[in-house]
Write a protein that holds these residues in place. Structure first.
Motif, PDB file in Angstrom:
ATOM      1  N   LYS A   1       0.831  -1.210   0.000  1.00 46.81           N
ATOM      2  CA  LYS A   1       0.000   0.000   0.000  1.00 46.81           C
ATOM      3  C   LYS A   1       0.862   1.255   0.000  1.00 46.81           C
ATOM      4  O   LYS A   1       0.423   2.326  -0.425  1.00 46.81           O
ATOM      5  N   LEU A   2       2.061   1.115   0.470  1.00 42.22           N
ATOM      6  CA  LEU A   2       2.982   2.245   0.498  1.00 42.22           C
ATOM      7  C   LEU A   2       3.635   2.431  -0.866  1.00 42.22           C
ATOM      8  O   LEU A   2       4.343   3.401  -1.113  1.00 42.22           O
ATOM      9  N   GLY A   3       3.378   1.469  -1.767  1.00 39.30           N
ATOM     10  CA  GLY A   3       3.897   1.602  -3.119  1.00 39.30           C
ATOM     11  C   GLY A   3       5.064   0.695  -3.429  1.00 39.30           C
ATOM     12  O   GLY A   3       5.667   0.799  -4.493  1.00 39.30           O
ATOM     13  N   TYR A   4       5.405  -0.210  -2.531  1.00 41.71           N
ATOM     14  CA  TYR A   4       6.564  -1.071  -2.770  1.00 41.71           C
ATOM     15  C   TYR A   4       6.178  -2.366  -3.457  1.00 41.71           C
ATOM     16  O   TYR A   4       5.098  -2.901  -3.225  1.00 41.71           O
ATOM     17  N   ARG A   5       7.104  -2.858  -4.268  1.00 45.82           N
ATOM     18  CA  ARG A   5       7.023  -4.239  -4.713  1.00 45.82           C
ATOM     19  C   ARG A   5       7.978  -5.007  -3.806  1.00 45.82           C
ATOM     20  O   ARG A   5       9.126  -4.590  -3.625  1.00 45.82           O
ATOM     21  N   ILE A   6       7.493  -6.090  -3.263  1.00 46.14           N
ATOM     22  CA  ILE A   6       8.301  -6.806  -2.284  1.00 46.14           C
ATOM     23  C   ILE A   6       9.634  -7.257  -2.879  1.00 46.14           C
ATOM     24  O   ILE A   6      10.659  -7.269  -2.187  1.00 46.14           O
ATOM     25  N   GLU A   7       9.635  -7.564  -4.162  1.00 48.43           N
ATOM     26  CA  GLU A   7      10.880  -8.020  -4.784  1.00 48.43           C
ATOM     27  C   GLU A   7      11.961  -6.957  -4.723  1.00 48.43           C
ATOM     28  O   GLU A   7      13.142  -7.270  -4.851  1.00 48.43           O
ATOM     29  N   ASP A   8      11.553  -5.691  -4.573  1.00 45.77           N
ATOM     30  CA  ASP A   8      12.543  -4.619  -4.567  1.00 45.77           C
ATOM     31  C   ASP A   8      13.107  -4.341  -3.186  1.00 45.77           C
ATOM     32  O   ASP A   8      13.935  -3.463  -3.014  1.00 45.77           O
ATOM     33  N   LEU A   9      12.610  -5.061  -2.191  1.00 44.79           N
ATOM     34  CA  LEU A   9      13.057  -4.804  -0.819  1.00 44.79           C
ATOM     35  C   LEU A   9      14.006  -5.904  -0.343  1.00 44.79           C
ATOM     36  O   LEU A   9      13.926  -7.029  -0.825  1.00 44.79           O
ATOM     37  N   PRO A  10      14.901  -5.586   0.599  1.00 41.86           N
ATOM     38  CA  PRO A  10      15.885  -6.575   1.060  1.00 41.86           C
ATOM     39  C   PRO A  10      15.269  -7.610   1.992  1.00 41.86           C
ATOM     40  O   PRO A  10      15.454  -7.552   3.201  1.00 41.86           O
ATOM     41  N   SER A  11      14.528  -8.579   1.443  1.00 42.41           N
ATOM     42  CA  SER A  11      13.915  -9.593   2.305  1.00 42.41           C
ATOM     43  C   SER A  11      14.707 -10.890   2.224  1.00 42.41           C
ATOM     44  O   SER A  11      15.651 -11.005   1.448  1.00 42.41           O
ATOM     45  N   TYR A  12      14.303 -11.844   3.015  1.00 42.90           N
ATOM     46  CA  TYR A  12      14.899 -13.184   2.950  1.00 42.90           C
ATOM     47  C   TYR A  12      13.929 -14.151   2.288  1.00 42.90           C
ATOM     48  O   TYR A  12      14.011 -15.353   2.480  1.00 42.90           O
TER      49      TYR A  12
ATOM     50  N   SER B   1      14.634  -8.888   8.006  1.00 41.95           N
ATOM     51  CA  SER B   1      15.296  -8.368   9.195  1.00 41.95           C
ATOM     52  C   SER B   1      14.751  -6.953   9.331  1.00 41.95           C
ATOM     53  O   SER B   1      14.910  -6.128   8.416  1.00 41.95           O
ATOM     54  N   LEU B   2      14.100  -6.659  10.439  1.00 43.33           N
ATOM     55  CA  LEU B   2      13.491  -5.335  10.577  1.00 43.33           C
ATOM     56  C   LEU B   2      14.558  -4.242  10.563  1.00 43.33           C
ATOM     57  O   LEU B   2      14.341  -3.162  10.019  1.00 43.33           O
ATOM     58  N   SER B   3      15.688  -4.559  11.135  1.00 45.96           N
ATOM     59  CA  SER B   3      16.768  -3.578  11.164  1.00 45.96           C
ATOM     60  C   SER B   3      17.214  -3.224   9.741  1.00 45.96           C
ATOM     61  O   SER B   3      17.379  -2.056   9.380  1.00 45.96           O
ATOM     62  N   ARG B   4      17.383  -4.235   8.937  1.00 47.66           N
ATOM     63  CA  ARG B   4      17.793  -3.988   7.547  1.00 47.66           C
ATOM     64  C   ARG B   4      16.699  -3.256   6.779  1.00 47.66           C
ATOM     65  O   ARG B   4      16.972  -2.359   5.986  1.00 47.66           O
ATOM     66  N   LEU B   5      15.469  -3.670   6.999  1.00 46.26           N
ATOM     67  CA  LEU B   5      14.361  -3.022   6.300  1.00 46.26           C
ATOM     68  C   LEU B   5      14.309  -1.549   6.693  1.00 46.26           C
ATOM     69  O   LEU B   5      14.114  -0.669   5.853  1.00 46.26           O
TER      70      LEU B   5
ATOM     71  N   PRO C   1      13.967 -18.740   8.937  1.00 46.27           N
ATOM     72  CA  PRO C   1      15.117 -18.806   8.034  1.00 46.27           C
ATOM     73  C   PRO C   1      15.460 -17.422   7.504  1.00 46.27           C
ATOM     74  O   PRO C   1      14.555 -16.632   7.224  1.00 46.27           O
ATOM     75  N   MET C   2      16.742 -17.145   7.393  1.00 50.18           N
ATOM     76  CA  MET C   2      17.160 -15.897   6.754  1.00 50.18           C
ATOM     77  C   MET C   2      18.067 -16.303   5.589  1.00 50.18           C
ATOM     78  O   MET C   2      19.283 -16.399   5.741  1.00 50.18           O
ATOM     79  N   GLY C   3      17.427 -16.605   4.471  1.00 42.18           N
ATOM     80  CA  GLY C   3      18.207 -17.101   3.345  1.00 42.18           C
ATOM     81  C   GLY C   3      18.664 -18.516   3.620  1.00 42.18           C
ATOM     82  O   GLY C   3      18.118 -19.212   4.482  1.00 42.18           O
ATOM     83  N   ASP C   4      19.686 -18.937   2.909  1.00 41.23           N
ATOM     84  CA  ASP C   4      20.143 -20.322   3.032  1.00 41.23           C
ATOM     85  C   ASP C   4      21.174 -20.509   4.124  1.00 41.23           C
ATOM     86  O   ASP C   4      21.427 -21.623   4.559  1.00 41.23           O
ATOM     87  N   ASP C   5      21.821 -19.433   4.545  1.00 43.00           N
ATOM     88  CA  ASP C   5      22.936 -19.620   5.466  1.00 43.00           C
ATOM     89  C   ASP C   5      22.754 -18.939   6.810  1.00 43.00           C
ATOM     90  O   ASP C   5      23.684 -18.858   7.602  1.00 43.00           O
TER      91      ASP C   5
END
Lengths: 256, 561, 314
Positions: free
Chosen positions: B93-104, B138-142, B273-277
């Motif tokens: 709703k804020l206008g983001y595409r999730i793929e563009d954000l640093p998620s895991y 990671s909320l900190s990274r987000l 999980p945060m990615g594979d590692d």
């Protein structure tokens, strides 16, 4: 008077060495090297309310802009960042060349450094830069005054202190005993964004690409190894003989 | 019966409310002031940036600094900590595409276990714990990323800056006074003393997160607290590098928490999980617990010794640690209003958390976005600010935040009846989409829970081995906390208390701030503090003391929590 | 293989650290020395006794002040003939080494604790938690060694070959002068410079007991340090605090009295050469990184220790 301050953006938190490059991992958060904050503070004190200019100069990745902005928020007038892939992996020889190039453009009366970098990568930079600029250098400054075209420095050594006078233009590295860096005021933080900020490439500093970065470096990191072992660790009971055992131990190590 | 609430801290909200004191021409004027650089504050700032870009006529009237955001940590992200499995709808709703954000990445699979000391019984995920469609962050990274976007949208972010005092004039919030810097232990100005400044704004948005300082002050000053008190959970978590990917979201209940009602140990753990590692593992426990020997940090260490968990971490390395409280009273504990003249309140600070689903980040983001809309509306020519700000309340309650919180409104309270009864009731509530009303059960403030002691429990926590389990001090170190020691103490607690209360705080605090002082001879002891250990989790405010913000820039420097 | 060693001197004596580096150079190949100053001719023989087969002497009154740049000028003329130039770290030597690196465009590795025969330098990093192998890509290889890395080794050697080194100062090397000097015999060294630090923690029991640390420090000729816990409790001033939020020190000897060794303290002193810890708790983390650990009561051990040290020194 124009004062240039060399600052470094250093990694924050417990450091990590990147196993690939074998260098300090600089991809995480960083901050203004706190020793350089002393240098910025000293420059601001020297300028006072006067007519001079304080310009902060750094060689680093784009993120180093954060540290430069902190210096601007403290009160510096202008910032110059040399940010160029070609400079990545520079050792002392290469770094001092690029920084000297950037500083030569500024032609400042006084160039200040902090006494070391908390990432221990730039602990002796000022003497190399001064040599390239062909200026007198004084390090470990615990006090600094400028009168006319002379800078007077109280320099701390292992034996006490020397009072040194050098003619301007000069390079001085300040110790962290020299002052207590100011906190940027809110107005300062907000005003920092509007201050002039220049980004240069290596060639802007008059240095060829093969004189910077790994190509221009004369030292290299070869491998990472196990920590230097402390050797055998002895543990004894604190009984009646303990004190003598300690003295014997110290004597063996020639510490008494 | 000893209760922590019988020993209230030396604190009065009125200390932190006042008129501007700087000369008028020295006050810093901004358009909208947002206090807090977490998901709520940043969403508010980003939305305001968008609206002002679309309406330059309004932007023009906002002066040189249309939107300013204060962050008390070193930078946005430094004080952010959550699981987090985030519902992406608010970000979209804020206008983001999730793929563009640093998620895991999205949640692929999940499992829920009930643990005993040696076993793990898998149960079908309760309806409230299904995460299909949600994304691990990671909320900190987000937060760091959202802050960059906010700045690009024209927001002025002021890091290392604390909102210390609410500026109120004629019953209206006109801004915030920031905290001083460079004071010594006794409050004396040091060589580089820098006084705070009055920031005046047309609208002030408080998005301070859990136990928000000015939020608490505002709720008291404007009389906004509802009948039901707020209650909190304490979460302690770690991030680990692991050799084998976790591959799914895991929640556990049961061990090491005790199920009998008299202990009131509500909570559980999560492993994401945060990615594979990498993975993150956390323990969440309600602060209405009663045993003075309970230590959430040590419960996390104990959890890791469970055979199933130990396997997940084998060969791995701990790379981060942190702690934070979560408001869990939900719908019943919301303030009566989320606004006051000149003021809007967002996010965790006012309890917009669905504890049954362990979700709050997307509500924070949505509330920030709605606050921006209301603030913007109030700045239009001809707007009636009271109406515009009041519309914020309606938007929250009638939108998905209100609907979700209403549906699970009695969930938290029923667990006071113990895990088995509570669990059944909770499932029944969800399945009925909230129509099965249990009848409002009064929640007591966490600090009013009568205290008891399970003698020896604290001694039985696993001794730190430095590989799987860790002590509090090395954990505080890992949080990046290097707070200046010679600052004034920012923690308000009664310093002479019964032994039980002292032990309660000593064991509760994940950062080892509290220590036993001297015995008083009458059953009381003094409490010693090491305030520079504090990671500002907020637990003390729930359990009888009061956290106020220390000097800006202090506290943890989270990066991956 | 020939290595040039910069020998620093003070008050008519060659610095012990420099002699240690000379010994290392002599173990790797032909060690030559360079001595710069005023009235330093006699030191050449000393250098010979500690391993130098040849000594370049630049002896002139104008070189008496311990300023770095004239030394760069002297060394620049000599260094090209050598495989490596070694320095023992000091305020002066660091500036000389770096200036020389820039003058010659020669690689400088610093903070080394050792170097191999094939010129791989060993350098601790990340507060001594890692050892990095570093190298040079060209000659001369400039190496700055951490203070105290090597012990001096008298070889019983005879007179070294001595030559007068050319002294031609650059203009910028003449632009600084020492106008005053103060040698400090202060009331004990400052924490940062002290070779010995005796630090006290909560295990001392009470603020009065800091006298135990003070007396031992005095006997050993060192400075007194404190942990954050006792500074927080008001037992000792903040200026003595060692640790993450205090000072970082690396003395030759660190004596920890009643200190548990939490990581916040450890990072401030872990690179001390020798660590001796006295603590009642056998499981105190400090015993994991101390060279000598004593599980006992500081009140019983320390007074006796102080006595014995005093006796030894007299």
């Amino acid at each position: 008077m124009k004062i240039a301050v060399c600052v470094k953006h250093v990694p924050e938190g417990p450091g990590r060495i990147d196993p690939g490059s074998k260098r300090l991992d600089r991809t995480g958060e960083g901050a203004l090297n706190h020793f350089d904050a002393n240098a910025v503070e000293e420059a601001l004190r020297l300028k006072g309310d006067g007519e001079g200019e304080v310009v902060v100069v750094s060689l680093g990745p784009e993120k180093a802009a954060d540290s430069l902005r902190k210096a601007l928020a403290m009160g510096a007038d202008r910032a110059v960042l040399v940010s160029d892939e070609a400079a990545a992996g520079s050792d002392l020889v290469a770094t001092s060349k690029v920084l000297a190039g950037a500083l030569a453009r500024e032609n400042a009366d006084l160039v200040l450094f902090g006494q070391q970098a908390s990432d221990a990568d730039g602990a002796v930079l000022w003497a190399a830069v001064a040599e390239r600029l062909r200026r007198p250098v004084v390090s470990q400054a615990a006090e600094l005054t400028v009168s006319g075209d002379t800078v007077r420095v109280k320099r701390q050594t292992e034996y006490g202190y020397d009072v040194i006078e050098a003619s301007l233009p000069a390079v001085v590295a300040v110790s962290d005993a020299i002052n207590e860096p100011r906190y940027p005021s809110l107005k300062g933080i907000m005003g920092a964004k509007k201050k002039p900020f220049e980004t240069l490439t290596v060639s802007d500093t008059g240095v060829a690409a093969d004189e910077a970065g790994e190509a221009g470096s004369k030292t290299e990191v070869r491998a990472l190894g196990a920590p230097p072992s402390r050797g055998e660790s002895k543990k004894i009971e604190g009984d009646a003989n303990a004190a003598q055992a300690i003295v014997d131990f110290l004597a063996e190590k020639r510490l008494v | 019966m000893i209760r922590a609430s019988d020993f209230p801290p030396p604190f009065a909200a009125s200390e932190f409310v006042g008129e501007p004191t700087d000369p008028a021409d020295e006050r810093i004027e901004v358009g909208v002031l947002v206090v807090g650089g977490g998901p709520a504050g940043l969403a508010c700032a980003i939305r305001l940036g968008q609206l002002l870009a679309e309406h330059p006529d309004v932007a023009e009237r906002m002066g040189d600094v249309p939107v300013a955001l204060l962050e008390k940590g070193k930078q946005p992200g430094s004080h952010l900590l959550s699981g987090a499995v985030v519902n992406p709808r608010a970000l979209r709703k804020l206008g983001y595409r999730i793929e563009d954000l640093p998620s895991y990445g999205p949640v692929h699979d999940e499992a829920v276990y009930v643990l005993t000391r040696r076993n793990a019984l898998r149960i079908p995920p309760p309806p409230t714990m299904r995460n299909h469609g949600n994304v691990v962050f990671s909320l900190s990274r987000l937060g760091r990323r959202l802050a960059e976007d906010a700045e690009e949208g024209g927001v002025t972010i002021l890091p290392e800056t604390v909102g210390e005092k609410l500026l109120v004039q004629h019953g209206r919030v006109v801004g915030v006074r920031t905290g001083d810097k460079g004071r010594g232990r006794e409050g004396e100005p040091l060589g580089n003393y820098e006084p705070g400044a009055d920031i005046v704004a047309k609208v002030t948005v408080l998005a301070e997160g859990t136990q928000g300082h000015l939020t608490g002050v505002a709720l008291d000053h404007f009389g906004l607290r509802g009948d039901e008190p707020q209650v909190w959970e304490l979460g302690v978590k770690e991030v680990w590098k692991v050799p084998r990917p976790l591959g799914r979201v895991v929640h556990t209940m049961g061990w090491p928490l005790r199920t009998a009602a008299r202990y009131r140990e509500f909570g559980g753990s999560f492993v994401y999980p945060m990615g594979d590692d990498m993975l993150t593992i956390g323990m969440v426990v309600g602060l209405d617990y009663r045993d003075v020997e309970l230590s959430a940090h040590d419960l996390l260490q104990e959890l890791k010794t469970h055979p199933k968990i130990r396997k997940l971490l084998a060969g791995g390395e701990r790379v981060a640690w942190g702690a934070k409280t979560i408001p869990s009273g939900g719908w019943h504990s919301l303030p009566t209003r989320l606004h006051a003249p000149g003021l809007l309140l967002c996010g965790d600070g006012v309890g917009l958390v669905n504890i049954a689903r362990l979700k709050g980040v997307h509500y924070a983001i949505e509330s920030g976005r709605l606050a921006a809309e209301s603030a913007f509306a109030s700045l239009q020519r001809g707007a009636t600010p009271a109406t515009a700000l009041g519309a914020y309340d309606d938007a929250i309650r009638s939108g998905f935040i209100g609907r979700d919180l209403y549906e699970v409104r009695d969930m938290r309270q029923v667990f006071g009846r113990g895990f088995f009864v509570g669990g059944a009731l909770a499932s029944a509530m969800t399945v009925s989409k909230g129509r099965l009303a249990i009848g409002k059960m009064r929640a007591e403030p966490d600090a009013e829970q009568p205290l008891l002691r399970s003698a020896g429990r604290a001694d039985r926590y696993p001794a730190p081995d430095g590989t799987l389990t860790f002590d509090k001090l090395s954990s505080v170190f890992l949080s990046g906390n290097k707070t200046r020691d010679d600052q004034p103490n920012h923690i308000r607690v009664e310093r002479r208390v019964p032994r039980e209360v002292a032990d309660l705080w000593i064991n509760m605090c994940p950062a080892q701030v509290y220590e036993l002082g001297t015995e008083g001879g009458d059953g009381t002891v003094t409490v010693q503090l090491a305030p520079s250990n504090c990671v500002q989790c907020g637990a003390i405010t729930a359990k009888g003391g009061r956290l106020t913000p220390p000097e800006g820039g202090s506290g943890p420097e989270y990066t991956s929590t | 293989m020939s290595i040039l060693v910069f020998l620093e001197h003070h008050d008519g004596e060659i610095q012990k650290g420099s002699l240690g580096v000379l010994a290392k150079a002599a173990s790797l190949g032909d060690a030559h020395a360079v001595i710069v100053g005023g009235g330093v001719g006699a030191l050449a023989a000393e250098a010979g006794k500690y391993g130098a087969v040849k000594v370049h002497v630049a002896d002139d009154a104008s070189l008496d002040p311990p300023l770095p740049q004239p030394r760069v000028d002297v060394l620049a003329k000599l260094a090209g003939d050598y495989d490596a130039v070694f320095f023992a770290n000091s305020v002066l030597a660091a500036d000389v080494a770096a200036g020389l690196a820039a003058r010659l465009d020669a690689g400088l590795n610093w903070d080394l604790v050792d170097v191999t025969g094939d010129f791989t330098g060993k350098r601790p990093a990340l507060q001594d938690s890692v050892l990095v192998d570093v190298g040079w890509k060209s000659t001369p290889r400039l190496a700055l060694f951490r203070a105290g890395s090597f012990d001096a080794a008298p070889t019983g050697g005879g007179e070294p070959e001595t030559t007068q080194a050319a002294v031609e100062l650059e203009e910028h090397s003449r632009a600084a002068k020492i106008v005053d000097q103060q040698l400090e015999e202060a009331s004990g060294p400052s924490i940062e410079d002290a070779d010995v630090i005796v630090a006290g923690g909560r295990g001392l029991g009470a603020p009065e007991n800091f006298t135990l640390a003070e007396e031992l420090a005095r006997a050993l000729g060192g400075a007194v340090g404190a942990t954050r816990a006792v500074v927080d409790a008001g037992w000792y001033p903040y200026s003595a605090q060692i640790g993450q939020t205090g000072k970082t020190v690396s003395p030759k000897l660190y004596v920890a009295l009643g200190i548990s060794g939490a990581i916040q303290h450890k990072v401030g002193m872990q690179s001390s050469n020798v660590i001796v810890a006295i603590n009642k708790d056998p499981n105190a983390p400090i015993f994991e990184f101390s060279d000598l650990g004593v599980v006992g009561d500081v009140h019983e051990v320390v007074p006796k220790l102080t006595e014995l040290v005093k006796q030894r020194k007299s």
